[in-house]
Design a protein around this motif. Sequence first.
Motif, PDB file in Angstrom:
ATOM      1  N   GLY A   1      -7.524 -16.417  21.316  1.00  0.00           N
ATOM      2  CA  GLY A   1      -7.744 -15.199  20.553  1.00  0.00           C
ATOM      3  C   GLY A   1      -6.508 -14.801  19.764  1.00  0.00           C
ATOM      4  N   THR A   2      -6.587 -13.640  19.109  1.00  0.00           N
ATOM      5  CA  THR A   2      -5.479 -13.156  18.293  1.00  0.00           C
ATOM      6  C   THR A   2      -4.694 -12.096  19.060  1.00  0.00           C
ATOM      7  N   PHE A   3      -3.366 -12.195  18.979  1.00  0.00           N
ATOM      8  CA  PHE A   3      -2.490 -11.257  19.669  1.00  0.00           C
ATOM      9  C   PHE A   3      -1.520 -10.643  18.669  1.00  0.00           C
ATOM     10  N   TRP A   4      -1.240  -9.361  18.874  1.00  0.00           N
ATOM     11  CA  TRP A   4      -0.216  -8.664  18.083  1.00  0.00           C
ATOM     12  C   TRP A   4       1.024  -8.536  18.947  1.00  0.00           C
ATOM     13  N   CYS A   5       2.195  -8.733  18.357  1.00  0.00           N
ATOM     14  CA  CYS A   5       3.447  -8.695  19.124  1.00  0.00           C
ATOM     15  C   CYS A   5       4.531  -7.934  18.387  1.00  0.00           C
ATOM     16  N   ALA A   6       5.422  -7.302  19.153  1.00  0.00           N
ATOM     17  CA  ALA A   6       6.636  -6.682  18.636  1.00  0.00           C
ATOM     18  C   ALA A   6       7.815  -7.344  19.331  1.00  0.00           C
ATOM     19  N   THR A   7       8.765  -7.873  18.557  1.00  0.00           N
ATOM     20  CA  THR A   7       9.885  -8.631  19.122  1.00  0.00           C
ATOM     21  C   THR A   7      11.214  -8.087  18.621  1.00  0.00           C
TER      22      THR A   7
ATOM     23  N   ASP B   1      -2.919 -10.544  29.725  1.00  0.00           N
ATOM     24  CA  ASP B   1      -3.864 -10.342  28.632  1.00  0.00           C
ATOM     25  C   ASP B   1      -4.423 -11.642  28.067  1.00  0.00           C
ATOM     26  N   GLY B   2      -4.106 -12.772  28.730  1.00  0.00           N
ATOM     27  CA  GLY B   2      -4.672 -14.040  28.303  1.00  0.00           C
ATOM     28  C   GLY B   2      -3.863 -14.817  27.293  1.00  0.00           C
ATOM     29  N   LEU B   3      -2.656 -14.348  26.913  1.00  0.00           N
ATOM     30  CA  LEU B   3      -1.824 -15.108  25.987  1.00  0.00           C
ATOM     31  C   LEU B   3      -1.572 -16.499  26.567  1.00  0.00           C
TER      32      LEU B   3
ATOM     33  N   THR C   1      -0.647 -13.344  15.857  1.00  0.00           N
ATOM     34  CA  THR C   1      -0.687 -14.782  16.102  1.00  0.00           C
ATOM     35  C   THR C   1      -2.085 -15.171  16.554  1.00  0.00           C
ATOM     36  N   ASP C   2      -2.710 -16.059  15.796  1.00  0.00           N
ATOM     37  CA  ASP C   2      -4.012 -16.603  16.183  1.00  0.00           C
ATOM     38  C   ASP C   2      -3.789 -17.760  17.137  1.00  0.00           C
ATOM     39  N   THR C   3      -4.435 -17.713  18.298  1.00  0.00           N
ATOM     40  CA  THR C   3      -4.285 -18.765  19.315  1.00  0.00           C
ATOM     41  C   THR C   3      -5.667 -19.223  19.766  1.00  0.00           C
TER      42      THR C   3
ATOM     43  N   GLN D   1       1.837  -7.711   7.775  1.00  0.00           N
ATOM     44  CA  GLN D   1       1.093  -8.800   7.154  1.00  0.00           C
ATOM     45  C   GLN D   1       1.520 -10.163   7.712  1.00  0.00           C
ATOM     46  N   ALA D   2       2.538 -10.159   8.578  1.00  0.00           N
ATOM     47  CA  ALA D   2       3.017 -11.422   9.150  1.00  0.00           C
ATOM     48  C   ALA D   2       1.965 -11.989  10.096  1.00  0.00           C
ATOM     49  N   ARG D   3       1.612 -13.242   9.871  1.00  0.00           N
ATOM     50  CA  ARG D   3       0.565 -13.861  10.683  1.00  0.00           C
ATOM     51  C   ARG D   3       0.855 -15.347  10.826  1.00  0.00           C
ATOM     52  N   GLU D   4       0.672 -15.877  12.034  1.00  0.00           N
ATOM     53  CA  GLU D   4       0.868 -17.296  12.304  1.00  0.00           C
ATOM     54  C   GLU D   4      -0.339 -17.830  13.068  1.00  0.00           C
ATOM     55  N   VAL D   5      -0.486 -19.140  13.031  1.00  0.00           N
ATOM     56  CA  VAL D   5      -1.556 -19.807  13.777  1.00  0.00           C
ATOM     57  C   VAL D   5      -0.912 -20.782  14.753  1.00  0.00           C
ATOM     58  N   SER D   6      -1.168 -20.581  16.031  1.00  0.00           N
ATOM     59  CA  SER D   6      -0.636 -21.458  17.073  1.00  0.00           C
ATOM     60  C   SER D   6      -1.792 -22.196  17.739  1.00  0.00           C
TER      61      SER D   6
END
Length: 479
Positions: free
Chosen positions: A379-385, A334-336, A374-376, A415-420
């Motif tokens: 693009g932006t990706f949503w994740c479940a960990t 997906d391009g991560l 996570t903004d990269t 609402q959790a969001r990070e910028v990588s």
Amino acid sequence: MTPSRIELTTLGHRIRHHRLEKRLTLDELGALVGVAGSQLSLIENGKREPKLTLLQAIAEATDTTVGDLISHEPPNRRAALEIELEKAQQTHSFLQLGVPPIKVTKGLSDEAIETVLGLHRELQRRDREANATPEEARRANTELRIRMREKNNYLPEIERLAEEQLAAAGHTRGALTHRTVSIMAERLGFQLIYVNDLPSSTRSITDLEHGRIYLPPASIPGGHGLRSMALQAIAHRLLGHKPPTSYADFLEQRLEINYFAACCLIPQTPAVEFLQQAKKDRNLAVEDFRDAFGVTHESAGMRMTNLMTEHLGMRLHFLRVGAQGQIERVYVNDGLPVPEDVTGAVEGQIACRKFSARRAFDRQNRTTEHYQYTDTPAGTFWCATQTGAADVGEHSITVGVPFDDSRFWRGRETQAREVSTCPDENCCRKPAPEVLERWGEKAWPSARVHTHIFSPLPRGRFPGVSETDVFDFLERHAD
């Protein structure tokens, strides 16, 4: 299952042997069985598979039986030498030389063939003795990962094979039981035996002579791994695997047996139905998929990579990351943006500290999944960990999708969001300027060196396996 070239060669030699015993030419035998002599020549040279009716006619014309014709035993010493030579000239060791194969003719003596075979055996022995380097392993693994990404991590032939085997064993719905796995083994002529003394370098051992598959003790809690190990051993037989000829061959075989086991534990038809309904309900969740089929969180996440792009049109990524940030297992279509070394290898690289796969370790409550955007740069990706622990330490399992597809997943409201900004060194690999100024000249850590990075891969036909330990084990259990 389609006969191999070697099996057809043996059949051809047996037909020729019985034809010559009857003192028949190709054309004479062809006249008796109703085919041209040229067609019989193709069969005798192992280049064409005869129909059963033709085999019956040849058997009758040469005063033998079909059973005798299709025997796997060469009819005489000369045939055995020719078959062994053909087999040797198809090995990876020989093909790598780039020299033309020897064409067997009547004028080529038995002694000449034996001499060439001796050279082949020595070549293969040296190849087996040679150590596979870590660089070779990484390169082979990278090539395999790229090929699987091009296929959407989907192998339809193995999917079909697994569903056929499950149906034949009577499995329809629900979690796959140990009893059903035993039935699948029995249908292939094998018995599952649980022992306490398996060599430490093996997960299972198959005794081909006595029809036994040896596994660790059945008392392991949950037993999820035991089903998978048994299915992997079964897969080697169903897929017709031979001893690997290279590290790349070994990795491909391992991928195929893991894939077969996953197909059995989470069969395609009910799995796709489950995922399609969850997508329709906008309630996709790894934990639900896991619980529906009674597998581990990691197995459920990996199985999603097999099915969701092919059947739901959804691209995704999967990461298994160790507590120190090292990427242990990865699939991305997906391009991560994931870190790579100069060879393109990802495993062993350090994931960005801003990724959900790393942030999940910081949580006080790890019993539930950690959701994060996570903004990269891609693009932006949503994740479940989800975090977990094993003998080798803590790890996290992440499944994620591009932002637009997050609407189908449970946890999208986070609402959790990070910028990588990785691979920019300033993202997470360099300390803050004020911290660097404070401690830059006042710290001297002693690094922990992992000795395995200096070690070549173990020798032998099966990388990582001590054949001495395996054979000693079989000797102990042979009676």
